[in-house]
Design a protein around this motif. Sequence first.
Motif: not given
Length: 85
Positions: A62-63, A66-67, A69-70
Amino acid sequence: MNLDRVINMVINRVIRTLVNKGVNAGIDAGSSALAKRRKPSDADLLSEEEQRQQNQDQARMAAQGKKAAKNARKFARMGRRIGKF
């Protein structure tokens, strides 16, 4: 406006509401019946240590997501800036 049209509008609204409630009730009943028939999955058979390890792996993934997507948002912004020139 005719009284006939007003009555039809009210009846259609009531019928639409009743049909939607019936469909929702049927889908809820079907999904709960499927849940009762469901066999235990592999996740249910894991030991506590294996479950903890699996949760850690999911958190790590998940992390990473998120990275990613950022970074994608950042590159999209840069692309829009470059496109202005």
